[in-house]
Motif scaffolding. Structure first.
Motif, PDB file in Angstrom:
ATOM      1  N   ALA A 138      -0.919  -4.458  -3.115  1.00 53.16           N
ATOM      2  CA  ALA A 138      -0.385  -3.320  -2.549  1.00 53.16           C
ATOM      3  C   ALA A 138       1.386  -3.213  -2.673  1.00 53.16           C
ATOM      4  N   GLN A 139       1.692  -4.679  -2.840  1.00 54.41           N
ATOM      5  CA  GLN A 139       3.256  -4.803  -2.838  1.00 54.41           C
ATOM      6  C   GLN A 139       3.556  -4.477  -4.445  1.00 54.41           C
ATOM      7  N   ASN A 140       2.696  -4.432  -5.148  1.00 54.87           N
ATOM      8  CA  ASN A 140       3.003  -4.221  -6.721  1.00 54.87           C
ATOM      9  C   ASN A 140       3.029  -2.580  -6.912  1.00 54.87           C
ATOM     10  N   ALA A 141       1.988  -2.096  -5.862  1.00 53.83           N
ATOM     11  CA  ALA A 141       2.097  -0.586  -5.858  1.00 53.83           C
ATOM     12  C   ALA A 141       3.368  -0.087  -5.344  1.00 53.83           C
ATOM     13  N   VAL A 142       3.938  -0.595  -4.159  1.00 52.33           N
ATOM     14  CA  VAL A 142       4.977  -0.084  -3.639  1.00 52.33           C
ATOM     15  C   VAL A 142       6.147  -0.240  -4.567  1.00 52.33           C
ATOM     16  N   VAL A 143       6.253  -1.380  -5.282  1.00 57.13           N
ATOM     17  CA  VAL A 143       7.565  -1.442  -6.191  1.00 57.13           C
ATOM     18  C   VAL A 143       7.383  -0.153  -7.190  1.00 57.13           C
TER      19      VAL A 143
END
Length: 270
Positions: A138-143
């Motif tokens: 999810a954090q990869n997607a946020v970035v």
């Protein structure tokens, strides 16, 4: 976009003690902030797909790939998710809502098709591993989304009613939505500032953990309170707020029963 020294000062409200590397990826990371107001516009073509590709590019334990994501664009479903998440209206406003799912169902199906048991899926370690994988993805997607000028905000309230969310999203047993994510074009007229974080004197430990952090936390209380007042919010000390949040079960928002709920959703957690 500001340089790294300025972004550091914005994030910590302190001067950096070292000369900082500077590149576009670091600047994107340092300018993250929660976006709760969105323009009524769809995502640019391909933005969703490349965001999920970035999530798929994240590390995954033993290449088990124990997460899935449910993309919700239907207005009625988003409105219901907003209700289930504690009345967070921005879920209904953002054009896209992503439910990040711990998914052990897929591994169970693969094992069954191979004629094998899946005993390891029953244990807490597997659930913990899958939860970490989902968060990392999810954090990869946020970035990725923020690098395209989109805004995001995580929704922990998705865990307020896990069974109702699972039913709404059609999740099979051994699946649970652990966090949500709003994605959309930020409304420039309604954005907050950059909330300061604990200084590295509180969170960065070298070689061994250091519990002598009272001064660092007291200093952060002042900086966090200054942000509150700048935003027109009531003055408060962060340390008092978090202590009160953890004082009783009320601070968990009803999630203190999560283990029994997970058991019913197909996670024995042995």
């Amino acid at each position: 976009m500001a340089d790294m020294k300025t972004l550091w000062q914005t994030r910590y409200r302190q001067e950096p003690a070292v000369t900082l590397p500077d590149n576009p990826v670091l600047r994107t990371l340092m300018t993250h902030h929660s976006v709760r107001h969105y323009l009524p516009l769809p995502l640019p073509e391909g933005a969703l797909e490349v965001g999920i590709a970035a999530a798929s590019s994240a590390a995954t334990s033993s290449n088990l790939q124990t997460w899935s994501v449910v993309v919700v664009e239907d207005a009625q479903t988003r409105a219901r998710l907003a209700e289930l998440s504690g009345g967070q209206k921005h879920i209904a406003v953002a054009p896209v809502f992503l439910a990040w799912v711990v998914d052990l169902s897929r591994l169970e199906r693969i094992a069954q098709q191979s004629g094998l048991s899946a005993e390891a899926l029953d244990f807490e370690e597997t659930f913990l591993m899958a939860t970490l994988d989902a968060g990392i993805a999810a954090q990869n997607a946020v970035v990725a989304f923020e690098s395209m000028g989109l805004g995001t905000v995580y929704i922990g309230g998705l865990r307020n009613h896990p069974e109702e969310v699972a039913a709404l999203l059609g999740l099979p047993p051994r699946c649970v939505a652990v966090v949500g994510l709003c994605v959309g074009q930020p409304d420039p007229g309604h954005q907050n500032g950059f909330k300061p974080r604990l200084g590295q004197d509180a969170v960065l430990h070298r070689e061994r953990y250091n519990t002598a952090d009272a001064d660092a936390i007291a200093d952060y209380d002042k900086r966090a309170d200054a942000y509150q007042r700048e935003q027109g919010l009531p003055s408060r000390r962060w340390s008092v707020t978090v202590s009160e949040r953890m004082e009783t079960l009320r601070g968990l928002g009803g999630r203190h029963v999560i283990r029994s709920v997970l058991n019913r959703l197909g996670f024995p957690l042995k």
